[in-house]
Design a protein around this motif. Structure first.
Motif, PDB file in Angstrom:
ATOM      1  N   MET A  58     -39.436  17.776  -6.147  1.00  0.00           N
ATOM      2  CA  MET A  58     -38.566  18.735  -5.486  1.00  0.00           C
ATOM      3  C   MET A  58     -39.312  19.351  -4.296  1.00  0.00           C
ATOM      4  SD  MET A  58     -36.201  21.480  -7.173  1.00  0.00           S
ATOM      5  CE  MET A  58     -34.822  21.886  -6.198  1.00  0.00           C
ATOM      6  N   MET A  59     -38.597  19.545  -3.213  1.00  0.00           N
ATOM      7  CA  MET A  59     -39.180  20.064  -1.989  1.00  0.00           C
ATOM      8  C   MET A  59     -39.357  21.582  -2.082  1.00  0.00           C
ATOM      9  SD  MET A  59     -37.796  19.702   1.928  1.00  0.00           S
ATOM     10  CE  MET A  59     -37.692  17.940   1.832  1.00  0.00           C
ATOM     11  N   LYS A  60     -40.503  22.054  -1.616  1.00  0.00           N
ATOM     12  CA  LYS A  60     -40.750  23.480  -1.604  1.00  0.00           C
ATOM     13  C   LYS A  60     -39.913  24.146  -0.502  1.00  0.00           C
ATOM     14  CE  LYS A  60     -44.976  24.550  -1.223  1.00  0.00           C
ATOM     15  NZ  LYS A  60     -46.421  24.645  -0.986  1.00  0.00           N
ATOM     16  N   THR A  61     -39.609  25.402  -0.689  1.00  0.00           N
ATOM     17  CA  THR A  61     -38.800  26.146   0.281  1.00  0.00           C
ATOM     18  C   THR A  61     -39.482  26.203   1.647  1.00  0.00           C
ATOM     19  OG1 THR A  61     -37.922  27.482  -1.530  1.00  0.00           O
ATOM     20  CG2 THR A  61     -37.617  28.324   0.694  1.00  0.00           C
ATOM     21  N   GLN A  62     -40.781  26.415   1.656  1.00  0.00           N
ATOM     22  CA  GLN A  62     -41.513  26.494   2.915  1.00  0.00           C
ATOM     23  C   GLN A  62     -41.397  25.190   3.698  1.00  0.00           C
ATOM     24  OE1 GLN A  62     -45.646  27.421   2.482  1.00  0.00           O
ATOM     25  NE2 GLN A  62     -45.984  27.700   4.656  1.00  0.00           N
ATOM     26  N   THR A  63     -41.546  24.077   3.024  1.00  0.00           N
ATOM     27  CA  THR A  63     -41.421  22.776   3.672  1.00  0.00           C
ATOM     28  C   THR A  63     -40.015  22.571   4.209  1.00  0.00           C
ATOM     29  OG1 THR A  63     -43.073  21.912   2.139  1.00  0.00           O
ATOM     30  CG2 THR A  63     -41.774  20.298   3.338  1.00  0.00           C
ATOM     31  N   LEU A  64     -39.027  22.960   3.424  1.00  0.00           N
ATOM     32  CA  LEU A  64     -37.636  22.846   3.871  1.00  0.00           C
ATOM     33  C   LEU A  64     -37.401  23.664   5.137  1.00  0.00           C
ATOM     34  CD1 LEU A  64     -34.749  21.843   3.383  1.00  0.00           C
ATOM     35  CD2 LEU A  64     -34.389  23.873   1.968  1.00  0.00           C
ATOM     36  N   LEU A  65     -37.927  24.876   5.182  1.00  0.00           N
ATOM     37  CA  LEU A  65     -37.769  25.715   6.365  1.00  0.00           C
ATOM     38  C   LEU A  65     -38.470  25.112   7.580  1.00  0.00           C
ATOM     39  CD1 LEU A  65     -38.101  29.269   4.794  1.00  0.00           C
ATOM     40  CD2 LEU A  65     -36.041  28.199   5.713  1.00  0.00           C
ATOM     41  N   TYR A  66     -39.619  24.468   7.358  1.00  0.00           N
ATOM     42  CA  TYR A  66     -40.293  23.780   8.465  1.00  0.00           C
ATOM     43  C   TYR A  66     -39.425  22.636   9.004  1.00  0.00           C
ATOM     44  CZ  TYR A  66     -44.774  26.150   7.587  1.00  0.00           C
ATOM     45  OH  TYR A  66     -45.783  27.072   7.454  1.00  0.00           O
ATOM     46  N   TYR A  67     -38.830  21.861   8.109  1.00  0.00           N
ATOM     47  CA  TYR A  67     -37.954  20.761   8.546  1.00  0.00           C
ATOM     48  C   TYR A  67     -36.724  21.278   9.283  1.00  0.00           C
ATOM     49  CZ  TYR A  67     -40.571  17.218   5.948  1.00  0.00           C
ATOM     50  OH  TYR A  67     -41.541  16.360   5.500  1.00  0.00           O
ATOM     51  N   ILE A  68     -36.135  22.341   8.787  1.00  0.00           N
ATOM     52  CA  ILE A  68     -34.971  22.927   9.449  1.00  0.00           C
ATOM     53  C   ILE A  68     -35.350  23.393  10.846  1.00  0.00           C
ATOM     54  CG2 ILE A  68     -33.386  24.894   9.424  1.00  0.00           C
ATOM     55  CD1 ILE A  68     -33.327  24.597   6.343  1.00  0.00           C
ATOM     56  N   GLY A  69     -36.496  24.056  10.967  1.00  0.00           N
ATOM     57  CA  GLY A  69     -36.968  24.508  12.275  1.00  0.00           C
ATOM     58  C   GLY A  69     -37.215  23.352  13.221  1.00  0.00           C
ATOM     59  N   ALA A  70     -37.836  22.292  12.715  1.00  0.00           N
ATOM     60  CA  ALA A  70     -38.092  21.115  13.554  1.00  0.00           C
ATOM     61  C   ALA A  70     -36.783  20.513  14.055  1.00  0.00           C
ATOM     62  CB  ALA A  70     -38.895  20.079  12.772  1.00  0.00           C
ATOM     63  N   PHE A  71     -35.792  20.434  13.189  1.00  0.00           N
ATOM     64  CA  PHE A  71     -34.480  19.903  13.569  1.00  0.00           C
ATOM     65  C   PHE A  71     -33.829  20.781  14.644  1.00  0.00           C
ATOM     66  CE2 PHE A  71     -29.869  19.618  12.853  1.00  0.00           C
ATOM     67  CZ  PHE A  71     -29.684  18.263  13.062  1.00  0.00           C
ATOM     68  N   ILE A  72     -33.864  22.087  14.454  1.00  0.00           N
ATOM     69  CA  ILE A  72     -33.237  23.009  15.407  1.00  0.00           C
ATOM     70  C   ILE A  72     -33.934  22.945  16.762  1.00  0.00           C
ATOM     71  CG2 ILE A  72     -32.921  25.471  15.945  1.00  0.00           C
ATOM     72  CD1 ILE A  72     -32.395  25.884  12.929  1.00  0.00           C
ATOM     73  N   PHE A  73     -35.260  23.044  16.776  1.00  0.00           N
ATOM     74  CA  PHE A  73     -35.971  23.096  18.055  1.00  0.00           C
ATOM     75  C   PHE A  73     -35.993  21.738  18.758  1.00  0.00           C
ATOM     76  CE2 PHE A  73     -37.688  26.864  15.831  1.00  0.00           C
ATOM     77  CZ  PHE A  73     -37.183  27.816  16.715  1.00  0.00           C
ATOM     78  N   ALA A  74     -35.985  20.651  18.007  1.00  0.00           N
ATOM     79  CA  ALA A  74     -35.864  19.331  18.632  1.00  0.00           C
ATOM     80  C   ALA A  74     -34.486  19.182  19.281  1.00  0.00           C
ATOM     81  CB  ALA A  74     -36.087  18.227  17.600  1.00  0.00           C
ATOM     82  N   GLY A  75     -33.449  19.645  18.600  1.00  0.00           N
ATOM     83  CA  GLY A  75     -32.103  19.605  19.162  1.00  0.00           C
ATOM     84  C   GLY A  75     -31.983  20.446  20.420  1.00  0.00           C
ATOM     85  N   LEU A  76     -32.565  21.629  20.404  1.00  0.00           N
ATOM     86  CA  LEU A  76     -32.549  22.477  21.593  1.00  0.00           C
ATOM     87  C   LEU A  76     -33.278  21.815  22.756  1.00  0.00           C
ATOM     88  CD1 LEU A  76     -33.185  26.025  20.064  1.00  0.00           C
ATOM     89  CD2 LEU A  76     -31.110  25.223  21.194  1.00  0.00           C
ATOM     90  N   SER A  77     -34.381  21.159  22.457  1.00  0.00           N
ATOM     91  CA  SER A  77     -35.149  20.479  23.506  1.00  0.00           C
ATOM     92  C   SER A  77     -34.351  19.328  24.113  1.00  0.00           C
ATOM     93  CB  SER A  77     -36.465  19.952  22.943  1.00  0.00           C
ATOM     94  OG  SER A  77     -37.248  21.012  22.473  1.00  0.00           O
ATOM     95  N   ILE A  78     -33.693  18.563  23.278  1.00  0.00           N
ATOM     96  CA  ILE A  78     -32.877  17.450  23.773  1.00  0.00           C
ATOM     97  C   ILE A  78     -31.724  17.965  24.626  1.00  0.00           C
ATOM     98  CG2 ILE A  78     -31.296  15.599  23.070  1.00  0.00           C
ATOM     99  CD1 ILE A  78     -33.211  15.179  20.642  1.00  0.00           C
ATOM    100  N   LEU A  79     -31.058  19.007  24.159  1.00  0.00           N
ATOM    101  CA  LEU A  79     -29.962  19.587  24.937  1.00  0.00           C
ATOM    102  C   LEU A  79     -30.456  20.117  26.280  1.00  0.00           C
ATOM    103  CD1 LEU A  79     -27.872  21.484  22.244  1.00  0.00           C
ATOM    104  CD2 LEU A  79     -27.202  19.483  23.570  1.00  0.00           C
ATOM    105  N   THR A  80     -31.621  20.721  26.288  1.00  0.00           N
ATOM    106  CA  THR A  80     -32.185  21.240  27.532  1.00  0.00           C
ATOM    107  C   THR A  80     -32.417  20.110  28.531  1.00  0.00           C
ATOM    108  OG1 THR A  80     -33.238  23.102  26.423  1.00  0.00           O
ATOM    109  CG2 THR A  80     -34.179  22.436  28.525  1.00  0.00           C
ATOM    110  N   LEU A  81     -32.987  19.019  28.061  1.00  0.00           N
ATOM    111  CA  LEU A  81     -33.247  17.895  28.958  1.00  0.00           C
ATOM    112  C   LEU A  81     -31.957  17.242  29.455  1.00  0.00           C
ATOM    113  CD1 LEU A  81     -36.288  16.260  27.160  1.00  0.00           C
ATOM    114  CD2 LEU A  81     -36.301  17.592  29.280  1.00  0.00           C
TER     115      LEU A  81
END
Length: 87
Positions: free
Chosen positions: A1-24
């Motif tokens: 089972m995935m730890k909450t901290q790891t899940l939050l890191y993945y969610i953050g990576a998804f959000i900020f990667a999406g923002l970066s792609i949209l910016t470009l």
């Protein structure tokens, strides 16, 4: 089972990667891409710092950091035109 901290890191990576792609994709001038990219990097550092602080730091330290961020955000709202100039 995935730890909450790891899940939050993945969610953050998804959000900020999406923002970066949209910016470009949406901003065509380098000046605006750099400005938006700087904001995204700063927001990502704050996000990952706060997640890490929540799980590894003390409750008092986390609440103090949150309070300081709230004060800075409110100051930015009210003093934005003085800091960056207005119309």
């Amino acid at each position: 089972m995935m730890k909450t901290q790891t899940l939050l890191y993945y969610i953050g990576a998804f959000i900020f990667a999406g923002l970066s792609i949209l910016t470009l994709l949406q901003l065509h001038e380098a000046k605006y891409q750099i400005e938006a990219g700087t904001f995204i990097v700063i927001a990502a550092v704050i996000y990952y710092g706060m997640v890490t602080l929540y799980f590894k730091g003390t409750r008092k330290t986390f609440l103090l950091a949150n309070t300081l961020l709230a004060i800075v955000a409110l100051a930015g709202i009210f003093f934005n035109s003085m800091i960056f100039g207005g119309h």
